[in-house]
Design a protein around this motif. Structure first.
Motif, PDB file in Angstrom:
ATOM      1  N   PRO A  68       1.469  -1.489  -8.391  1.00  0.00           N
ATOM      2  CA  PRO A  68       0.233  -2.255  -8.623  1.00  0.00           C
ATOM      3  C   PRO A  68      -0.992  -1.418  -8.291  1.00  0.00           C
ATOM      4  N   PRO A  69      -2.136  -1.764  -8.815  1.00  0.00           N
ATOM      5  CA  PRO A  69      -3.364  -1.017  -8.513  1.00  0.00           C
ATOM      6  C   PRO A  69      -3.767  -1.187  -7.043  1.00  0.00           C
ATOM      7  N   ASN A  70      -4.414  -0.159  -6.509  1.00  0.00           N
ATOM      8  CA  ASN A  70      -4.951  -0.195  -5.140  1.00  0.00           C
ATOM      9  C   ASN A  70      -3.899  -0.670  -4.138  1.00  0.00           C
ATOM     10  N   SER A  71      -2.753  -0.027  -4.173  1.00  0.00           N
ATOM     11  CA  SER A  71      -1.642  -0.497  -3.334  1.00  0.00           C
ATOM     12  C   SER A  71      -0.846   0.678  -2.772  1.00  0.00           C
ATOM     13  N   THR A  72      -0.115   0.390  -1.699  1.00  0.00           N
ATOM     14  CA  THR A  72       0.896   1.311  -1.181  1.00  0.00           C
ATOM     15  C   THR A  72       2.216   0.554  -1.120  1.00  0.00           C
ATOM     16  N   THR A  73       3.232   1.103  -1.763  1.00  0.00           N
ATOM     17  CA  THR A  73       4.522   0.426  -1.914  1.00  0.00           C
ATOM     18  C   THR A  73       5.627   1.291  -1.339  1.00  0.00           C
ATOM     19  N   THR A  74       6.494   0.692  -0.522  1.00  0.00           N
ATOM     20  CA  THR A  74       7.681   1.392  -0.033  1.00  0.00           C
ATOM     21  C   THR A  74       8.816   1.176  -1.021  1.00  0.00           C
ATOM     22  N   VAL A  75       9.370   2.271  -1.530  1.00  0.00           N
ATOM     23  CA  VAL A  75      10.426   2.215  -2.539  1.00  0.00           C
ATOM     24  C   VAL A  75      11.698   2.804  -1.961  1.00  0.00           C
ATOM     25  N   SER A  76      12.781   2.045  -2.016  1.00  0.00           N
ATOM     26  CA  SER A  76      14.090   2.508  -1.557  1.00  0.00           C
ATOM     27  C   SER A  76      14.954   2.863  -2.755  1.00  0.00           C
ATOM     28  N   LEU A  77      15.674   3.978  -2.644  1.00  0.00           N
ATOM     29  CA  LEU A  77      16.569   4.414  -3.710  1.00  0.00           C
ATOM     30  C   LEU A  77      18.004   4.011  -3.387  1.00  0.00           C
ATOM     31  N   ALA A  78      18.856   4.145  -4.376  1.00  0.00           N
ATOM     32  CA  ALA A  78      20.263   3.797  -4.180  1.00  0.00           C
ATOM     33  C   ALA A  78      20.913   4.739  -3.174  1.00  0.00           C
TER      34      ALA A  78
END
Length: 882
Positions: free
Chosen positions: A290-300
Motif C-alpha cells: 500500500p502507499p505510504n506504508s511499511t509492511t513485514t513480509v514473510s516467505l515460505a
C-alpha cells in the motif's frame, strides 16, 4: 539481421542489465565518515537552515571526528590531553560543572549526491546519536520532531531535499544527555545518568573514571542509501536445527524462516517480488505494498539439506552462509540487503540438580565459560580491526561466551560479526544496572531507591530503542541470550512488554532472562555464596567454596607487566605500589583503579619486588595462577555445582587495572594464558587442596586411549616420575584419577616444587600440557628465588607463512626448568612490542629435555621485527626472524 546476431544482441543487453543491477547493488550505500566540520553552540549563533546552506562558510569551523564524540574531536584537535594517560582526565572539564551547552556542538558535512531521475529514493541513515539532535539539509529541516535516544537508529528520506547541482550540505546539532549526572565517585556517579536511555558508565564506576562529555556526539555510522521505489529494511532469518547434532556429520535438514520489512514511501501502491537466496536456493513471494506504508513480509519456510552448521568455539566450525534479500519491481532490483547466516539453534532447560539454567547449541549441552565485556573503547572509537582482535583474544582464552554488561550498550553489528566468526556466544543485557536503577540503598546516589527504580524517565523511548536494537542484531548466530538488565529487572511497564510482546514478535528464538543473576537463571538454594567472589582469592576458594550455579560475575585482577604499565603511567609514578600502613598508594595507580588490597599478599611470597619491572613480572605469576585456578575450580564441578561461569571481567575500555586479560592497547597479560590453559576443551589439572589429579572433558564426544604423564620436579630440575598410564574420559564430564599431594609435600617442603601434567593422544600428540609451581611448607617460593639460570635454552625463530612466525624453545636435559618465559614480537629498532599480535601460548615453562613451540600470528609484513624472550630465570634476549 541473422538469428545469431539477434541472439548475441539479446545476450549483450542481458549482460548490460546484469552489470546495471550489480552496479546498483555495489553502490546503493556509502558512509559519510570523513571531512566533517564542527563548532560549539556557544560560538554558533546562526540557524540550522543557514548553516546547512552550501553557501554558508565553514572556514572557521574545526575538523570533526564522525563517527565519534565531542571529546574524540577535541582530542584530535589537541584541545584536551589524552584522558587515558596519567591524571590527564582531571584536566578536562566535566559536563556536570560546565553545563550541557559546553559540549553541545554543530556538525556539518558537504557531500555529492544527485537528485534521482528515475523515481528512485535517497535516504540519510544514522546508526547512533547521543543524545538528541536536529537535522538540516540544504537549508531545510529534515526531522519533524527531535531525534532522541542514544540507542535508536533513524532513517530520513531526503530525496526532496537534495540540491539540483549535486552539492549538498548536511548540518546536525547534537545535544548531550538531558541529565548528565554528578560524577561523585559512585557506581554511575549519583545515578541520575540512568534517567536517560544511554550509557551509565560515563559517570564513572569502580573500574573507570568519568567520561567528561558523557559521549555526546554522532557516535555511530552515518550512511547515504539509494533505493528504487521500495526500501528493503531489517531482513530477518531464523534457523531451526531439530534434534541432537554432531559437528562434521552428515546433517538432517534445517528449517530456514525468512522475512523482511518493505517500506513504500510513495503515494501509490507498488507491486513486486521479495526474493532471498541462500546456498544458491531462491525463495520468493509476490506482494502488493500500500502507499505510504511499511509492511513485514514473510516467505515460505525452506528445508535446507545437509546444512553446514555453526558451532561455538572449540566444538566445531563457524560456518556462515552469504544470504541476499532483494525486492524486485518490473524486473529491476529496487533494494537489496546482504545477511551472513549461521545455521544453528539455541536451546535451554533447567538443571534440577544444579538449580540453574543450562545452554544447548544444536541439541548439544555446552558448559558455559564466559567473560564479561563492557565496551571496546570508553570514548566509542570503534573499528572492525579492534573488534576482531578483542573477540579473537576471547576465542584464544578457550572461552565460548561473552556477556555484554547492562551499563553499556547493545553492541554494534561489527562486534557480533566478529563473534560469529570466532564462535563466541553472546549474552546481551539491556540498559539497566542494580547500582543506578535502585536495587540497593546507596548514599552516593542523589535519589532514593523508589525513584531510581523507575529510571529511565522515558519508558516509551526505552521500548522503542530496544525494539530497534533487536532488529539490528537478531540475525547473528552468536546472539544467544537476552537479559533485562545487570542485577535488576527493568520497571514492570518495560519488562512485561519487552518480554511478552516485543521479543516474541521480533525474535522469539532466544532465551530471555529478566536480570543477570535472576533465580530463573541461577537459584542459590544449595548453600552457595552468591555471585563473585571479586578480587584475588586463595585458589582453594574456587575449588571448594560453592557460588551461584550459573555464576554471571566472578574474579577481578589483571595488572599488566612493566611494558603495559609504562604506556599510561608517567615515568615518575612508575613505582612499586606498596599498600602498607607506612606508605600511601601512588595517586596515579589508584586513579587507574589498582586494587592493592590482597595483591601484595600474593606477590610478596615470590620475594618483595625490587623495582617496578620485578613487580610486573611477579604480578604475572599471580595473574596466571589466579585465572587458571578459577576456571579449573569451576570446571571441577561441571553439571554438579555449575552449568556455567562468566568472569568479571575480561577486558577494559579504559586504562584501568581491574579485571582484564589484555590491556587497553591490546597487549595480553598472563591472565589470558592462565585462563587459556585452564579452559582447554580437554584438560588435565590438579586440585590445589588435596593434590587430586582430574581430567575435564568439555567435548561432545568421549576421549579414549589418552596417556597421562605426571612428573614432579625439584627446584634444581631433578625429576620424580609419578605415573604414565592410559586413561579415558566420557563426553562432557569430569573425572578424578589420583592424588599427588604426598609426593609434592615430600619433595617441596623446603623450597617448593613443580608438577608437570600432560595428556597425549594415540599419535603421541599433546592434548593438554599443564605445569604448576608450588611454594614450600611456609607458603613461600624460596626455591624460585634461588633457581639457577636456564642460560643454555636453545631458541629457534623462523617465518613459516605470511604473517606467521614459529618460535621453538628447547631446554637441554641437564638444565633447570626454564620457568615462565614471555615471548614477544617487537620492533627491531625501538624494541617496543608490536600490537596486536596473537600467540598460541605464552608465559611458558619448559622442563629439562623438553621443547615448546609457539606460533605468533598477525605479524605485520611491512615492519622489521624481532622476537624477544624473557623468563624468570632466562635473561632478556632478542632474536631475528629468519
Amino acid at each position: 539481421m541473422s538469428n545469431f546476431l539477434k541472439l548475441n544482441l539479446k545476450q549483450f543487453h542481458l549482460i548490460l542489465m546484469l552489470l546495471f543491477v550489480q552496479q546498483i547493488q555495489a553502490q546503493n550505500q556509502y558512509e559519510l565518515n570523513s571531512a566533517w566540520k564542527c563548532n560549539p553552540i556557544k560560538s554558533t549563533k546562526e540557524s540550522g537552515e543557514l548553516i546547512s546552506s552550501p553557501s554558508f562558510s565553514l572556514n572557521n569551523w574545526k575538523p570533526a571526528v564522525v563517527p565519534g564524540t565531542v571529546l574524540t574531536t577535541m582530542l584530535a584537535n589537541k584541545e584536551v590531553p589524552d584522558p587515558f594517560y596519567g591524571m590527564n582526565n582531571e584536566k578536562i572539564p566535566d559536563i556536570y560543572n560546565t553545563g550541557r551547552e559546553y559540549y553541545t556542538y554543530w556538525f556539518a558535512k558537504d557531500f555529492k549526491e544527485s537528485i534521482p531521475a528515475d523515481g528512485s529514493e535517497v535516504w540519510l541513515k544514522f546508526r547512533g546519536i547521543n543524545y538528541s539532535c536536529d537535522v538540516f539539509l540544504n537549508g531545510k529541516k529534515v526531522n519533524q520532531k527531535v531525534f532522541e535516544g542514544m540507542f535508536l537508529r533513524q532513517s530520513f528520506n531526503i530525496t526532496k531535499f537534495l540540491a539540483k547541482d549535486d552539492n549538498n550540505r548536511l548540518a546536525v546539532i547534537v545535544y548531550p544527555p538531558y541529565t548528565v549526572g554528578n560524577a561523585n565517585g559512585g557506581q554511575g556517579g549519583d545515578g541520575t545518568i540512568a534517567k536517560n536511555v544511554s550509557l551509565q558508565y560515563t559517570a564513572g564506576w569502580d573500574w573507570i573514571r568519568p567520561i567528561r562529555d558523557r559521549n555526546t556526539g554522532i557516535w555511530d555510522k552515518v550512511y547515504i542509501e539509494k533505493t528504487g521505489k521500495v526500501n528493503l529494511k531489517d531482513p530477518h532469518i531464523i534457523t531451526l536445527v531439530p534434534e541432537k547434532r554432531m559437528p562434521d556429520a552428515i546433517q538432517k535438514p534445517a528449517i530456514i524462516k525468512a522475512s523482511a520489512d518493505l517500506e513504500n514511501p510513495s503515494s501509490q501502491k507498488v507491486e513486486g517480488t521479495l526474493v532471498y537466496t541462500i546456498d544458491g536456493i531462491k525463495v520468493s513471494k509476490k506482494v502488493i505494498l500500500p502507499p505510504n506504508s511499511t509492511t513485514t513480509v514473510s516467505l515460505a519456510d525452506l528445508s535446507l539439506k545437509n546444512p553446514r552448521l555453526w558451532w561455538p568455539a572449540g566444538y566445531g566450525k563457524q560456518e556462515l552462509y552469504d544470504t541476499k534479500f532483494e525486492f524486485i519491481v518490473n524486473d529491476k532490483v529496487s533494494d537489496q540487503e546482504a545477511v551472513k547466516v549461521g545455521v544453528r539453534e539455541i536451546q535451554t532447560d533447567w538443571n534440577a540438580h544444579t538449580a540453574s539454567r543450562q545452554i544447548y547449541v544444536n541439541g548439544q549441552k555446552v558448559f558455559i565459560k564466559g567473560g564479561n565485556w563492557i565496551i571496546s573503547d570508553a570514548m566509542l572509537r570503534f573499528t572492525d580491526e579492534r573488534y576482531d582482535a578483542e573477540i579473537r583474544f576471547h576465542r584464544d582464552m578457550n572461552l565460548n561466551l561473552i556477556r555484554i554488561w547492562g551499563g553499556a550498550l547493545v553492541e554494534r553489528p561489527e562486534f557480533y560479526a566478529a563473534c560469529d566468526k570466532y564462535g563466541m556466544l553472546v549474552f546481551q543485557d539491556f540498559w539497566m544496572s542494580g547500582d543506578c536503577n535502585g536495587r540497593w540503598v546507596d548514599p552516593m546516589k542523589k535519589e532514593d531507591q523508589w525513584t531510581r527504580r523507575n529510571y529511565p524517565d522515558n519508558h516509551k523511548l526505552f521500548l522503542e530503542s530496544a525494539a530497534d536494537m533487536i532488529k539490528m542484531v537478531r540475525n547473528h548466530a552468536s546472539l544467544a541470550i537476552w537479559c533485562g538488565g545487570n542485577e535488576i529487572t527493568p520497571p514492570e511497564d518495560i519488562l512485561v512488554p519487552l518480554r511478552d510482546e516485543i521479543l516474541p514478535k521480533l525474535d522469539g528464538t532466544r532465551w530471555f532472562i529478566d536480570y543477570s543473576n535472576s533465580d530463573e537463571m541461577s537459584f542459590n538454594s544449595l548453600g552457595g555464596n552468591g555471585d563473585g567472589p571479586y578480587g584475588i582469592q586463595p585458589l582453594d576458594v574456587f575449588w571448594n567454596q560453592r557460588t551461584f550455579p550459573f555464576n554471571s560475575e566472578v574474579g577481578s585482577v589483571g595488572t599488566g607487566d612493566y611494558e603495559s604499565l609504562k604506556r599510561f603511567i608517567p615515568k615518575e609514578n612508575l613505582v612499586v605500589p606498596y599498600h602498607d600502613a607506612n606508605q600511601k598508594p601512588d595517586s596515579v595507580w589508584t586513579y587507574h583503579t589498582y586494587t592493592g588490597v590482597g595483591y601484595n599478599e600474593f606477590i610478596n611470597p615470590y620475594g618483595k619486588p625490587k623495582d617496578i619491572k620485578d613487580f610486573g613480572l611477579k604480578a604475572q605469576l599471580v595473574n596466571y595462577d589466579q585465572y587458571r585456578g578459577l576456571i579449573e575450580g569451576f570446571s571441577s564441578h561441571i553439571w554438579d555445582w555449575y552449568t556455567g561461569v562468566i568472569i568479571w571481567k575480561t577486558q577494559n575500555p579504559w586504562t584501568a587495572m581491574r579485571g582484564q586479560m589484555y590491556d587497553y592497547y591490546l597487549d595480553p597479560n598472563a591472565c589470558l594464558y592462565g585462563l587459556r590453559n585452564g579452559s582447554e576443551l580437554v584438560h588435565i589439572m590438579a586440585n590445589p587442596v588435596d593434590g587430586m589429579l582430574m581430567m575435564v572433558n568439555n567435548d561432545f564426544k568421549a576421549r579414549r586411549n589418552l596417556m597421562l604423564v605426571a612428573k614432579a620436579y625439584k627446584i634444581d630440575g631433578t625429576v620424580k616420575e609419578i605415573t604414565q598410564v592410559f586413561t579415558y574420559i566420557e563426553s562432557s564430564s569430569v573425572k578424578k584419577i589420583l592424588s599427588v599431594k604426598k609426593i609434592l609435600d615430600e619433595i617441596g617442603a623446603e623450597d617448593g616444587s613443580f608438577l608437570s601434567l600432560q595428556l597425549l593422544d594415540e599419535n603421541k600428540q599433546i592434548v593438554s600440557d599443564n605445569m604448576y609451581w608450588y611454594p614450600n611448607v611456609k607458603g613461600e617460593y624460596t626455591g624460585l628465588q634461588k633457581m639457577k639460570a636456564a642460560e643454555n635454552l636453545k631458541v629457534s625463530v623462523k617465518s613459516i607463512a605470511s604473517g606467521k612466525v614459529q618460535v621453538t624453545l628447547t631446554n637441554p636435559a641437564n638444565n633447570p626448568i626454564a620457568f615462565f618465559n614471555r615471548v614477544s614480537l617487537v620492533d627491531a629498532t625501538s624494541k617496543e612490542r608490536i600490537l596486536p599480535v596473537f600467540y598460541n601460548d605464552n608465559y611458558v615453562s619448559i622442563a629439562p629435555g623438553a621443547e615448546k613451540t609457539i606460533i605468533i600470528d598477525n605479524v605485520p609484513l611491512q615492519t622489521k621485527s624481532q622476537v624477544s624472550i624473557e623468563g624468570w630465570n632466562y635473561a632478556l634476549k632478542y632474536f631475528n626472524v629468519n
